[in-house]
Scaffold this motif. Structure first.
Motif, PDB file in Angstrom:
ATOM      1  N   LYS A   1       4.433 -13.170   0.307  1.00 33.32           N
ATOM      2  CA  LYS A   1       3.240 -12.522  -0.255  1.00 33.32           C
ATOM      3  C   LYS A   1       3.681 -11.412  -1.202  1.00 33.32           C
ATOM      4  O   LYS A   1       4.327 -10.445  -0.784  1.00 33.32           O
ATOM      5  CB  LYS A   1       2.388 -11.935   0.876  1.00 33.32           C
ATOM      6  N   VAL A   2       3.352 -11.567  -2.496  1.00 35.39           N
ATOM      7  CA  VAL A   2       3.640 -10.534  -3.486  1.00 35.39           C
ATOM      8  C   VAL A   2       2.314 -10.119  -4.115  1.00 35.39           C
ATOM      9  O   VAL A   2       1.530 -10.974  -4.537  1.00 35.39           O
ATOM     10  CB  VAL A   2       4.604 -11.038  -4.582  1.00 35.39           C
ATOM     11  N   VAL A   3       2.051  -8.827  -4.139  1.00 35.40           N
ATOM     12  CA  VAL A   3       0.780  -8.335  -4.695  1.00 35.40           C
ATOM     13  C   VAL A   3       1.046  -7.281  -5.773  1.00 35.40           C
ATOM     14  O   VAL A   3       2.088  -6.620  -5.768  1.00 35.40           O
ATOM     15  CB  VAL A   3      -0.135  -7.736  -3.602  1.00 35.40           C
ATOM     16  N   TRP A   4       0.095  -7.146  -6.651  1.00 33.87           N
ATOM     17  CA  TRP A   4       0.150  -6.132  -7.706  1.00 33.87           C
ATOM     18  C   TRP A   4      -0.656  -4.926  -7.211  1.00 33.87           C
ATOM     19  O   TRP A   4      -1.865  -4.990  -7.077  1.00 33.87           O
ATOM     20  CB  TRP A   4      -0.453  -6.687  -8.994  1.00 33.87           C
ATOM     21  N   HIS A   5       0.031  -3.842  -6.897  1.00 33.55           N
ATOM     22  CA  HIS A   5      -0.656  -2.685  -6.319  1.00 33.55           C
ATOM     23  C   HIS A   5       0.163  -1.433  -6.589  1.00 33.55           C
ATOM     24  O   HIS A   5       1.377  -1.422  -6.388  1.00 33.55           O
ATOM     25  CB  HIS A   5      -0.838  -2.875  -4.816  1.00 33.55           C
ATOM     26  N   SER A   6      -0.505  -0.372  -7.028  1.00 33.98           N
ATOM     27  CA  SER A   6       0.211   0.860  -7.399  1.00 33.98           C
ATOM     28  C   SER A   6       0.531   1.749  -6.197  1.00 33.98           C
ATOM     29  O   SER A   6       1.324   2.677  -6.315  1.00 33.98           O
ATOM     30  CB  SER A   6      -0.611   1.655  -8.418  1.00 33.98           C
ATOM     31  N   ARG A   7      -0.096   1.471  -5.034  1.00 31.78           N
ATOM     32  CA  ARG A   7       0.160   2.285  -3.835  1.00 31.78           C
ATOM     33  C   ARG A   7       0.629   1.362  -2.711  1.00 31.78           C
ATOM     34  O   ARG A   7      -0.186   0.779  -1.997  1.00 31.78           O
ATOM     35  CB  ARG A   7      -1.111   3.046  -3.433  1.00 31.78           C
ATOM     36  N   PRO A   8       1.960   1.264  -2.546  1.00 34.91           N
ATOM     37  CA  PRO A   8       2.510   0.281  -1.594  1.00 34.91           C
ATOM     38  C   PRO A   8       1.958   0.399  -0.184  1.00 34.91           C
ATOM     39  O   PRO A   8       1.657  -0.619   0.449  1.00 34.91           O
ATOM     40  CB  PRO A   8       4.016   0.579  -1.623  1.00 34.91           C
ATOM     41  N   PHE A   9       1.799   1.625   0.326  1.00 34.98           N
ATOM     42  CA  PHE A   9       1.358   1.743   1.722  1.00 34.98           C
ATOM     43  C   PHE A   9      -0.056   1.203   1.907  1.00 34.98           C
ATOM     44  O   PHE A   9      -0.377   0.612   2.945  1.00 34.98           O
ATOM     45  CB  PHE A   9       1.471   3.196   2.209  1.00 34.98           C
ATOM     46  N   GLU A  10      -0.925   1.368   0.894  1.00 32.89           N
ATOM     47  CA  GLU A  10      -2.281   0.822   0.987  1.00 32.89           C
ATOM     48  C   GLU A  10      -2.234  -0.706   0.994  1.00 32.89           C
ATOM     49  O   GLU A  10      -2.983  -1.357   1.730  1.00 32.89           O
ATOM     50  CB  GLU A  10      -3.138   1.322  -0.175  1.00 32.89           C
ATOM     51  N   ALA A  11      -1.344  -1.252   0.165  1.00 35.92           N
ATOM     52  CA  ALA A  11      -1.209  -2.709   0.097  1.00 35.92           C
ATOM     53  C   ALA A  11      -0.693  -3.257   1.428  1.00 35.92           C
ATOM     54  O   ALA A  11      -1.148  -4.307   1.902  1.00 35.92           O
ATOM     55  CB  ALA A  11      -0.258  -3.094  -1.039  1.00 35.92           C
ATOM     56  N   ILE A  12       0.256  -2.538   2.045  1.00 41.12           N
ATOM     57  CA  ILE A  12       0.813  -2.972   3.334  1.00 41.12           C
ATOM     58  C   ILE A  12      -0.269  -2.972   4.405  1.00 41.12           C
ATOM     59  O   ILE A  12      -0.432  -3.941   5.156  1.00 41.12           O
ATOM     60  CB  ILE A  12       1.979  -2.056   3.755  1.00 41.12           C
ATOM     61  N   ILE A  13      -1.034  -1.878   4.477  1.00 41.20           N
ATOM     62  CA  ILE A  13      -2.078  -1.772   5.504  1.00 41.20           C
ATOM     63  C   ILE A  13      -3.166  -2.823   5.294  1.00 41.20           C
ATOM     64  O   ILE A  13      -3.665  -3.417   6.251  1.00 41.20           O
ATOM     65  CB  ILE A  13      -2.661  -0.345   5.520  1.00 41.20           C
ATOM     66  N   GLN A  14      -3.502  -3.081   4.035  1.00 40.82           N
ATOM     67  CA  GLN A  14      -4.490  -4.121   3.741  1.00 40.82           C
ATOM     68  C   GLN A  14      -3.983  -5.480   4.205  1.00 40.82           C
ATOM     69  O   GLN A  14      -4.729  -6.278   4.797  1.00 40.82           O
ATOM     70  CB  GLN A  14      -4.779  -4.168   2.236  1.00 40.82           C
ATOM     71  N   GLN A  15      -2.694  -5.743   3.977  1.00 40.94           N
ATOM     72  CA  GLN A  15      -2.106  -7.011   4.405  1.00 40.94           C
ATOM     73  C   GLN A  15      -2.064  -7.115   5.930  1.00 40.94           C
ATOM     74  O   GLN A  15      -2.296  -8.184   6.505  1.00 40.94           O
ATOM     75  CB  GLN A  15      -0.689  -7.164   3.824  1.00 40.94           C
ATOM     76  N   VAL A  16      -1.780  -5.991   6.608  1.00 38.69           N
ATOM     77  CA  VAL A  16      -1.782  -5.974   8.080  1.00 38.69           C
ATOM     78  C   VAL A  16      -3.149  -6.398   8.600  1.00 38.69           C
ATOM     79  O   VAL A  16      -3.262  -7.210   9.528  1.00 38.69           O
ATOM     80  CB  VAL A  16      -1.422  -4.570   8.623  1.00 38.69           C
ATOM     81  N   GLN A  17      -4.189  -5.857   7.977  1.00 35.51           N
ATOM     82  CA  GLN A  17      -5.556  -6.172   8.408  1.00 35.51           C
ATOM     83  C   GLN A  17      -5.929  -7.618   8.066  1.00 35.51           C
ATOM     84  O   GLN A  17      -6.471  -8.340   8.903  1.00 35.51           O
ATOM     85  CB  GLN A  17      -6.539  -5.192   7.767  1.00 35.51           C
ATOM     86  N   ASP A  18      -5.603  -8.039   6.834  1.00 36.53           N
ATOM     87  CA  ASP A  18      -5.970  -9.396   6.402  1.00 36.53           C
ATOM     88  C   ASP A  18      -5.205 -10.463   7.171  1.00 36.53           C
ATOM     89  O   ASP A  18      -5.754 -11.504   7.528  1.00 36.53           O
ATOM     90  CB  ASP A  18      -5.699  -9.571   4.898  1.00 36.53           C
ATOM     91  N   GLY A  19      -3.914 -10.207   7.427  1.00 35.73           N
ATOM     92  CA  GLY A  19      -3.074 -11.203   8.080  1.00 35.73           C
ATOM     93  C   GLY A  19      -3.004 -11.042   9.578  1.00 35.73           C
ATOM     94  O   GLY A  19      -2.310 -11.812  10.250  1.00 35.73           O
ATOM     95  N   GLN A  20      -3.708 -10.025  10.113  1.00 31.30           N
ATOM     96  CA  GLN A  20      -3.710  -9.750  11.560  1.00 31.30           C
ATOM     97  C   GLN A  20      -2.283  -9.679  12.111  1.00 31.30           C
ATOM     98  O   GLN A  20      -1.961 -10.274  13.144  1.00 31.30           O
ATOM     99  CB  GLN A  20      -4.529 -10.814  12.301  1.00 31.30           C
ATOM    100  N   HIS A  21      -1.452  -8.940  11.416  1.00 30.77           N
ATOM    101  CA  HIS A  21      -0.057  -8.771  11.841  1.00 30.77           C
ATOM    102  C   HIS A  21      -0.001  -7.818  13.038  1.00 30.77           C
ATOM    103  O   HIS A  21      -0.792  -6.878  13.138  1.00 30.77           O
ATOM    104  CB  HIS A  21       0.782  -8.223  10.687  1.00 30.77           C
ATOM    105  N   ASP A  22       0.956  -8.072  13.936  1.00 32.61           N
ATOM    106  CA  ASP A  22       1.085  -7.208  15.111  1.00 32.61           C
ATOM    107  C   ASP A  22       2.351  -6.367  15.089  1.00 32.61           C
ATOM    108  O   ASP A  22       2.636  -5.646  16.040  1.00 32.61           O
ATOM    109  CB  ASP A  22       1.013  -8.027  16.416  1.00 32.61           C
ATOM    110  N   LEU A  23       3.119  -6.455  13.998  1.00 30.20           N
ATOM    111  CA  LEU A  23       4.302  -5.608  13.830  1.00 30.20           C
ATOM    112  C   LEU A  23       4.665  -5.534  12.356  1.00 30.20           C
ATOM    113  O   LEU A  23       4.684  -6.563  11.669  1.00 30.20           O
ATOM    114  CB  LEU A  23       5.489  -6.178  14.623  1.00 30.20           C
ATOM    115  N   VAL A  24       4.940  -4.312  11.880  1.00 26.64           N
ATOM    116  CA  VAL A  24       5.463  -4.110  10.521  1.00 26.64           C
ATOM    117  C   VAL A  24       6.915  -3.676  10.650  1.00 26.64           C
ATOM    118  O   VAL A  24       7.240  -2.770  11.425  1.00 26.64           O
ATOM    119  CB  VAL A  24       4.662  -3.040   9.753  1.00 26.64           C
TER     120      VAL A  24
END
Length: 304
Positions: free
Chosen positions: A90-113
Motif C-alpha cells: 500500500k503506497v499513498v500520497w499524503h503529506s502527513r505520514p502519521f495521519e496516513a498510517i492511522i487512517q490505514q490502521v482504521q481502514d485495514g483493521q490492523h492490530d499491530l503497527v
C-alpha cells in the motif's frame, strides 16, 4: 491469547535496510495465520506547485510515482519468497505520514503497527514531533518500535507497570501490559520480568514540614509499591527474582533495568498526551523509547 494477525509495517523510503519488515515477519511466524501490509506514505511538494502541468497530468505523474514505489516495495519481499505469510502493498500520497498510517490502521483493521525508530535529538523532540511520537499518542492499536537488536528465543521480556496509582484505568492498563507481555514471552519461550519505578522523596516536603521524616516517608512509599508489585506477581504466577523495584523516574529506571537483564523487548503502556504539555514534556513512553537499545511495544488503554 493475543493475536497480531493483520500487521502494518511502515517502510522507510530512504533506509538501506528495513528492520521493521524483518521483525514483522518474525512476529507473523509466531502466529498461526497472519498477513503483513507494507505501507509507505510519500509526498513531493514540487508536483503540487508546478503550473506547467494540468491537474490531470499532475494526477498521472503522482500515479506514476506511486506505482514506481510499489514496484520497489516488491523488491523488499525477495528474501521472504518462501514465507507462508501473505503480503500486501500500500503506497499513498499524503503529506502527513502519521495521519496516513492511522487512517490505514482504521481502514485495514490492523492490530499491530511495526516501525523502525532512531534516536531523536532534543531540538527535534521540541520543535518537530516525529512520526513515532504521533503514533505513540494517537495510534488505536499497539505500536512496535524496532531498533537493530534481535529477539533471541529464551531471552528476557520486560513489562513496565505503574503500581503507584490506585486509579482503575491504570490498573486495567497494568493488567493489559502484563497479560500481553506474558503471551509474547510464552511465544518466544522467554523469561518475563516486571519493573516498577517509585518516586524519590520530594525535597520541598522535607523543607516545608519541620517534623517530616523523609526516610519514614520513603520506606512507606516503597512498601506500597512492593505490595502492589507482589500482588501482580502472585496473580500472574511470576517468581520474585523477576520483579524489579527501583527508586527514580520511570524514564530512567526502565532503560536501566532493560540493560541490566539484557531485555530483547520492553512492553509498556502509554496514555496519550496532547496539546502544550505534550510538546513541552512529552510522554514517559516517548522518553523511554529514546533511551532503550532494544525494541519497545507500546500498548494503549482499552478505554481510550
Amino acid at each position: 491469547m493475543i493475536k497480531y494477525q493483520h500487521i502494518l509495517v511502515v517502510i522507510d523510503p530512504v533506509a538501506e535496510t528495513q528492520p521493521a519488515l524483518h521483525r514483522a515477519v518474525s512476529v507473523a511466524a509466531l502466529q498461526e495465520k497472519a498477513d503483513i501490509t507494507l505501507f509507505m506514505a510519500i509526498y513531493d511538494f514540487s508536483y503540487e506547485m508546478t503550473s506547467i502541468l494540468s491537474s490531470t497530468e499532475r494526477d498521472e505523474m503522482r500515479e506514476g510515482v506511486l506505482q514506481g514505489r510499489e514496484e520497489w516495495l516488491k523488491t523488499l519481499l525477495a528474501p521472504y519468497k518462501n514465507s507462508t505469510v501473505q503480503f500486501n502493498l500500500k503506497v499513498v500520497w499524503h503529506s502527513r505520514p502519521f495521519e496516513a498510517i492511522i487512517q490505514q490502521v482504521q481502514d485495514g483493521q490492523h492490530d499491530l503497527v511495526v516501525k523502525s525508530t532512531h534516536k531523536h535529538t532534543l531540538i527535534q523532540s521540541f520543535i518537530f514531533t516525529p512520526t513515532d511520537w504521533h503514533l505513540l499518542r494517537k495510534c488505536p492499536c499497539p505500536v512496535l518500535l524496532v531498533k537493530q537488536q534481535d529477539w533471541p528465543m529464551g531471552g528476557n521480556v520486560l513489562a513496565a507497570v505503574n503500581c503507584g496509582s490506585d486509579d482503575k484505568e491504570q490498573e486495567a492498563l497494568n493488567n493489559k501490559v502484563i497479560t500481553e507481555s506474558a503471551e509474547v514471552a510464552r511465544l518466544l519461550t522467554a523469561n518475563l520480568h516486571l519493573v516498577n519505578a517509585y518516586p524519590i522523596t520530594p525535597v520541598n516536603m522535607a523543607l516545608e514540614l519541620p517534623d517530616f521524616d523523609p526516610h519514614v516517608y520513603n520506606a512507606a512509599v516503597k512498601r506500597h509499591h512492593e505490595r502492589a508489585l507482589y500482588e501482580y506477581a502472585v496473580r500472574f504466577d511470576l517468581e520474585s527474582s523477576s520483579l524489579h523495584l527501583e527508586e527514580g523516574l520511570a524514564e530512567e529506571v526502565i532503560p536501566h533495568c532493560a540493560d541490566k537483564i539484557n531485555a530483547s523487548l520492553v512492553i509498556l503502556g502509554s496514555v496519550g498526551r496532547t496539546g502544550f504539555s505534550a510538546a513541552l514534556l512529552g510522554n514517559t513512553a516517548e522518553q523511554v523509547v529514546d533511551k532503550l537499545t532494544c525494541d519497545v511495544l507500546v500498548l494503549r488503554p482499552d478505554t481510550e
